[in-house]
Design a protein around this motif. Structure first.
Motif, PDB file in Angstrom:
ATOM      1  N   LYS A 120       5.521 -17.187  14.162  1.00  0.00           N
ATOM      2  CA  LYS A 120       6.665 -17.388  13.273  1.00  0.00           C
ATOM      3  C   LYS A 120       7.293 -18.733  13.567  1.00  0.00           C
ATOM      4  O   LYS A 120       7.117 -19.295  14.643  1.00  0.00           O
ATOM      5  CB  LYS A 120       7.699 -16.282  13.445  1.00  0.00           C
ATOM      6  N   TYR A 121       8.011 -19.226  12.578  1.00  0.00           N
ATOM      7  CA  TYR A 121       8.819 -20.421  12.797  1.00  0.00           C
ATOM      8  C   TYR A 121      10.073 -20.009  13.548  1.00  0.00           C
ATOM      9  O   TYR A 121      10.505 -18.854  13.473  1.00  0.00           O
ATOM     10  CB  TYR A 121       9.229 -21.058  11.462  1.00  0.00           C
ATOM     11  N   GLU A 122      10.682 -20.943  14.249  1.00  0.00           N
ATOM     12  CA  GLU A 122      11.909 -20.669  14.980  1.00  0.00           C
ATOM     13  C   GLU A 122      12.951 -20.089  14.024  1.00  0.00           C
ATOM     14  O   GLU A 122      13.197 -20.632  12.950  1.00  0.00           O
ATOM     15  CB  GLU A 122      12.448 -21.946  15.617  1.00  0.00           C
ATOM     16  N   GLY A 123      13.520 -18.967  14.408  1.00  0.00           N
ATOM     17  CA  GLY A 123      14.533 -18.306  13.595  1.00  0.00           C
ATOM     18  C   GLY A 123      13.948 -17.442  12.491  1.00  0.00           C
ATOM     19  O   GLY A 123      14.678 -16.795  11.754  1.00  0.00           O
ATOM     20  N   GLY A 124      12.628 -17.430  12.377  1.00  0.00           N
ATOM     21  CA  GLY A 124      11.964 -16.655  11.333  1.00  0.00           C
ATOM     22  C   GLY A 124      11.520 -15.297  11.830  1.00  0.00           C
ATOM     23  O   GLY A 124      11.895 -14.847  12.913  1.00  0.00           O
ATOM     24  N   GLU A 125      10.703 -14.659  11.037  1.00  0.00           N
ATOM     25  CA  GLU A 125      10.225 -13.315  11.341  1.00  0.00           C
ATOM     26  C   GLU A 125       8.696 -13.339  11.300  1.00  0.00           C
ATOM     27  O   GLU A 125       8.107 -13.849  10.351  1.00  0.00           O
ATOM     28  CB  GLU A 125      10.787 -12.353  10.293  1.00  0.00           C
ATOM     29  N   CYS A 126       8.068 -12.800  12.324  1.00  0.00           N
ATOM     30  CA  CYS A 126       6.610 -12.709  12.323  1.00  0.00           C
ATOM     31  C   CYS A 126       6.195 -11.418  11.608  1.00  0.00           C
ATOM     32  O   CYS A 126       7.016 -10.532  11.362  1.00  0.00           O
ATOM     33  CB  CYS A 126       6.061 -12.738  13.746  1.00  0.00           C
ATOM     34  N   LEU A 127       4.922 -11.310  11.266  1.00  0.00           N
ATOM     35  CA  LEU A 127       4.453 -10.111  10.566  1.00  0.00           C
ATOM     36  C   LEU A 127       4.588  -8.860  11.428  1.00  0.00           C
ATOM     37  O   LEU A 127       4.797  -7.766  10.901  1.00  0.00           O
ATOM     38  CB  LEU A 127       3.011 -10.296  10.094  1.00  0.00           C
ATOM     39  N   MET A 128       4.502  -9.002  12.745  1.00  0.00           N
ATOM     40  CA  MET A 128       4.712  -7.851  13.626  1.00  0.00           C
ATOM     41  C   MET A 128       6.158  -7.346  13.506  1.00  0.00           C
ATOM     42  O   MET A 128       6.400  -6.142  13.462  1.00  0.00           O
ATOM     43  CB  MET A 128       4.395  -8.204  15.082  1.00  0.00           C
ATOM     44  N   ASP A 129       7.113  -8.262  13.433  1.00  0.00           N
ATOM     45  CA  ASP A 129       8.520  -7.880  13.224  1.00  0.00           C
ATOM     46  C   ASP A 129       8.685  -7.156  11.893  1.00  0.00           C
ATOM     47  O   ASP A 129       9.382  -6.146  11.797  1.00  0.00           O
ATOM     48  CB  ASP A 129       9.438  -9.106  13.228  1.00  0.00           C
ATOM     49  N   VAL A 130       8.044  -7.699  10.859  1.00  0.00           N
ATOM     50  CA  VAL A 130       8.115  -7.098   9.521  1.00  0.00           C
ATOM     51  C   VAL A 130       7.508  -5.696   9.559  1.00  0.00           C
ATOM     52  O   VAL A 130       8.091  -4.735   9.040  1.00  0.00           O
ATOM     53  CB  VAL A 130       7.398  -7.982   8.482  1.00  0.00           C
ATOM     54  N   GLN A 131       6.351  -5.579  10.193  1.00  0.00           N
ATOM     55  CA  GLN A 131       5.685  -4.280  10.290  1.00  0.00           C
ATOM     56  C   GLN A 131       6.579  -3.255  10.987  1.00  0.00           C
ATOM     57  O   GLN A 131       6.729  -2.127  10.523  1.00  0.00           O
ATOM     58  CB  GLN A 131       4.359  -4.432  11.040  1.00  0.00           C
ATOM     59  N   ARG A 132       7.196  -3.657  12.087  1.00  0.00           N
ATOM     60  CA  ARG A 132       8.091  -2.739  12.817  1.00  0.00           C
ATOM     61  C   ARG A 132       9.287  -2.341  11.956  1.00  0.00           C
ATOM     62  O   ARG A 132       9.685  -1.175  11.931  1.00  0.00           O
ATOM     63  CB  ARG A 132       8.587  -3.404  14.104  1.00  0.00           C
ATOM     64  N   ARG A 133       9.870  -3.311  11.264  1.00  0.00           N
ATOM     65  CA  ARG A 133      11.042  -3.038  10.423  1.00  0.00           C
ATOM     66  C   ARG A 133      10.687  -2.075   9.286  1.00  0.00           C
ATOM     67  O   ARG A 133      11.418  -1.122   9.025  1.00  0.00           O
ATOM     68  CB  ARG A 133      11.587  -4.360   9.872  1.00  0.00           C
ATOM     69  N   TYR A 134       9.561  -2.296   8.642  1.00  0.00           N
ATOM     70  CA  TYR A 134       9.128  -1.404   7.567  1.00  0.00           C
ATOM     71  C   TYR A 134       8.799  -0.017   8.113  1.00  0.00           C
ATOM     72  O   TYR A 134       9.128   0.995   7.495  1.00  0.00           O
ATOM     73  CB  TYR A 134       7.926  -1.988   6.824  1.00  0.00           C
ATOM     74  N   THR A 135       8.145   0.046   9.264  1.00  0.00           N
ATOM     75  CA  THR A 135       7.810   1.335   9.872  1.00  0.00           C
ATOM     76  C   THR A 135       9.072   2.127  10.188  1.00  0.00           C
ATOM     77  O   THR A 135       9.148   3.325   9.896  1.00  0.00           O
ATOM     78  CB  THR A 135       6.966   1.131  11.145  1.00  0.00           C
ATOM     79  N   LEU A 136      10.071   1.475  10.764  1.00  0.00           N
ATOM     80  CA  LEU A 136      11.333   2.163  11.051  1.00  0.00           C
ATOM     81  C   LEU A 136      12.002   2.656   9.776  1.00  0.00           C
ATOM     82  O   LEU A 136      12.547   3.761   9.742  1.00  0.00           O
ATOM     83  CB  LEU A 136      12.279   1.244  11.829  1.00  0.00           C
ATOM     84  N   GLY A 137      11.940   1.869   8.724  1.00  0.00           N
ATOM     85  CA  GLY A 137      12.521   2.272   7.448  1.00  0.00           C
ATOM     86  C   GLY A 137      11.819   3.490   6.862  1.00  0.00           C
ATOM     87  O   GLY A 137      12.472   4.437   6.404  1.00  0.00           O
TER      88      GLY A 137
END
Length: 104
Positions: free
Chosen positions: A17-34
């Motif tokens: 990810k870029y600094e201050g951004g979100e990587c796909l692993m972060d996105v995956q975790r966020r969607y999974t929690l949702g």
């Protein structure tokens, strides 16, 4: 920003990810929690839920189940609208996914 290059790199490395951004692993975790939050709130697990989301998030989420495993696979579906996927769960445990594509 070279989005194509950035997206390719993210699919090669889910933690990129870029600094201050979100990587796909972060996105995956966020969607999974949702999704888990929705499923835990269900009283009758025979219920059907319809969830709308961004294609990148959906693809990152599905990646953990062996669906959409590369940048090329992501490219093949990113412009499909709507891109419909039916995901089946037993309680909160993933069972199966059916790609319905652009038809309902």
């Amino acid at each position: 920003l070279d989005f194509k290059g950035y997206a390719q790199r993210q699919w090669e490395d889910f933690n990129y990810k870029y600094e201050g951004g979100e990587c796909l692993m972060d996105v995956q975790r966020r969607y999974t929690l949702g999704v888990q939050k929705i499923l835990r709130g269900a009283f009758d697990h025979e219920e059907v839920y319809v969830v709308g989301c961004h294609i990148t998030g959906l693809c990152a989420y599905l990646n953990q189940f062996g669906i959409i495993n590369s940048y090329q696979e992501f490219v093949e579906v990113r412009d499909c609208k709507p891109w419909v996927v039916m995901v089946k769960y037993e309680g909160i445990k993933y069972q199966d996914a059916l790609i319905l594509g652009t038809t309902l």
